[in-house]
Design an enzyme around this catalytic site. Structure first.
Site, PDB file in Angstrom:
ATOM      1  N   ASP A 106       0.814  -1.203   0.000  1.00  9.51           N
ATOM      2  CA  ASP A 106       0.000   0.000   0.000  1.00  9.51           C
ATOM      3  C   ASP A 106       0.851   1.258   0.000  1.00  9.51           C
ATOM      4  O   ASP A 106       2.080   1.194   0.025  1.00  9.51           O
ATOM      5  CB  ASP A 106      -0.941  -0.015   1.207  1.00  9.51           C
ATOM      6  CG  ASP A 106      -2.048  -1.044   1.041  1.00  9.51           C
ATOM      7  OD1 ASP A 106      -2.721  -1.011  -0.001  1.00  9.51           O
ATOM      8  OD2 ASP A 106      -2.218  -1.883   1.934  1.00  9.51           O
ATOM      9  N   TYR A 169       8.928  -9.837   4.824  1.00 11.78           N
ATOM     10  CA  TYR A 169       8.806  -8.411   5.105  1.00 11.78           C
ATOM     11  C   TYR A 169       9.825  -8.002   6.165  1.00 11.78           C
ATOM     12  O   TYR A 169      10.154  -8.786   7.056  1.00 11.78           O
ATOM     13  CB  TYR A 169       7.398  -8.068   5.605  1.00 11.78           C
ATOM     14  CG  TYR A 169       6.359  -7.996   4.512  1.00 11.78           C
ATOM     15  CD1 TYR A 169       6.121  -6.809   3.825  1.00 11.78           C
ATOM     16  CD2 TYR A 169       5.603  -9.117   4.177  1.00 11.78           C
ATOM     17  CE1 TYR A 169       5.160  -6.732   2.833  1.00 11.78           C
ATOM     18  CE2 TYR A 169       4.634  -9.055   3.177  1.00 11.78           C
ATOM     19  CZ  TYR A 169       4.419  -7.858   2.513  1.00 11.78           C
ATOM     20  OH  TYR A 169       3.468  -7.794   1.525  1.00 11.78           O
TER      21      TYR A 169
END
Length: 445
Positions: A106, A169
């Site tokens: 995002d 991540y």
């Protein structure tokens, strides 16, 4: 014989000038800028995967958006580079070239190893090189905030999303006001398959009913020397098969609460206890049933990076363009990224000196966190000389804080509607007109 222009009218003079201009620049039947029509059907195609990095703060997220966005999206900029290089046909759009991304990020979230698979134009058999130099071609057209690192030839049925074995991540933070050992104790509970509905953003539009995700590794490691004190930089490495919407940032927000001391490490297993009253494996004490998500703010996007998308060796063989002499590849690509890194180090030093200059005239505020080191609790916080309650600043990452005079424990906060209730309300409301349309479930950060 030279005409007597003094006796000519204005219109006659203009007409004469146009006549002379026409003789000076005669019209050509062949425009020097005319381009030969390019026919994609005349060229062979191949399916490839590209690995690329991008600076998330410059973009409105990865995914292409149909409507206008405040910032460009990474996919829009990348696709336009493919079009400009005549590697894909613009008329077909993303669907026309079989475009698939591995993990959606995002706005504000960066990536160092994002992967996209698609069909592209290949080299003709008559061309001198049997392979097009995809890395250098694209990097010449892309802004420096998006860099293609490598590419691989793949099978026609390969999917960047579904062939991915795991996603890795990284979330970067400093130890200021945090007990990192407590954060690691909490992170240990994440490993394994759990229901993460209370640690993600619930979006009824996606109609998700399965919130089970498998975390393979959740480890916090230092990146800077111990001499940096409470400004020591750490990285939270989170590896899993797939992730829910904003899952990493929600997990990180809870870890920050644990690191300050306002929550215990047992809050993690409690938030994952959504069906049955289980026991904390470390203390054997019963856990509360949390079948609805408490309200809390997720961590900042800036420190989050999609570090790697892993595939089987039989699926991809990453390669560059060879000798590294072309602009945008090899040593040139390294030089570009190294220059950006060097400049960022200078910015860090400048900011450090700004802070040093300010401390000559302004004292730092009192430090309440972490409670494990200050010996304080939410009930023993000292009041100011004027009798005012202290304002607590719970970190949210990247120097941002959630400030309040009174901390409300997570399990005592207002709860959102149950997932089933929210999904049903959307189906009979906004979702009714989309009842025949399949809703995608990216399941990624």
């Amino acid at each position: 014989m030279t005409p007597n222009y003094e006796s000519w009218s204005k219109d006659e003079l203009i007409a004469r000038l146009r006549e002379l201009e026409a003789k000076k620049h005669p019209k050509s039947t062949h425009s020097p800028t005319s381009k030969k029509p390019f026919h994609f059907s005349s060229h062979p195609k191949r399916k490839i995967a590209i690995k690329f990095c991008y600076s998330g703060w410059e973009y409105n997220g990865l995914a292409y958006q149909n409507g206008p966005t405040p910032l460009p999206t990474v996919e829009d900029v990348l696709f336009k580079a493919f079009v400009k290089a005549r590697l894909v046909d613009e008329t077909g759009g993303l669907d026309g070239c079989g475009w698939e991304k591995c993990g959606r990020t995002d706005r504000g979230v960066s990536a160092a190893g994002q992967v996209v698979s698609l069909w592209v134009r290949s080299a003709l058999p008559t061309e001198t090189s049997s392979k097009l130099r995809y890395v250098s071609i694209l990097n010449r057209l892309l802004p420096p905030t998006i860099r293609v690192l490598a590419w691989s030839s793949i099978s026609p049925d390969f999917s960047a999303r579904f062939n991915c074995k795991h996603r890795h991540y990284k979330y970067f933070f400093t130890s200021h006001g945090l007990d990192v050992s407590l954060m690691q104790s909490a992170a240990n509970h994440l490993v394994g398959e759990h229901d993460f509905r209370n640690m993600c953003k619930l979006d009824p539009g996606k109609q998700i009913t399965n919130f089970h995700r498998c975390v393979m590794r959740a480890q916090i490691n230092p990146l800077s020397p111990e001499s940096d004190g409470d400004n020591r930089v750490y990285v939270f490495d989170l590896v899993g098969s797939a992730f829910l919407y904003h899952q990493v940032r929600h997990i990180m927000a809870v870890l920050f609460l644990v690191g300050t001391g306002v929550e215990q490490p047992s809050i993690i297993p409690a938030l994952m206890n959504v069906f049955n009253a289980e026991s904390d494996s470390s203390t054997k004490s019963p856990l509360p049933l949390v079948d609805r998500k408490p309200e809390y703010q997720m961590a900042d996007a800036l420190p989050l990076m999609l570090w790697d998308c892993a595939y089987a060796d039989s699926d991809v063989t990453w390669q560059t363009d060879g000798d590294g002499t072309e602009s945008g590849t090899g040593s040139e690509l390294y030089h570009q990224l190294h220059s950006i890194h060097q400049r960022s180090l200078i910015h860090t030093v400048l900011d450090d000196h700004f802070l040093t200059a300010a401390t000559q005239y302004h004292s730092p505020p009192p430090q309440y966190f972490p409670f494990s080191q200050t010996g304080l609790t939410p009930h023993t916080l000292p009041h100011s000389m004027s009798g005012r309650e202290p304002v607590l600043g719970v970190p949210l990452g990247a120097g941002t804080y959630k400030r309040s005079a009174r901390y409300i424990p997570l399990l005592e906060r207002k709860r959102l509607d149950h997932v089933d209730v929210a999904n049903e309300r959307w189906r009979i409301g906004r979702g009714s007109k989309y009842s025949k349309q399949k809703i995608p479930n990216d399941g990624t950060e």
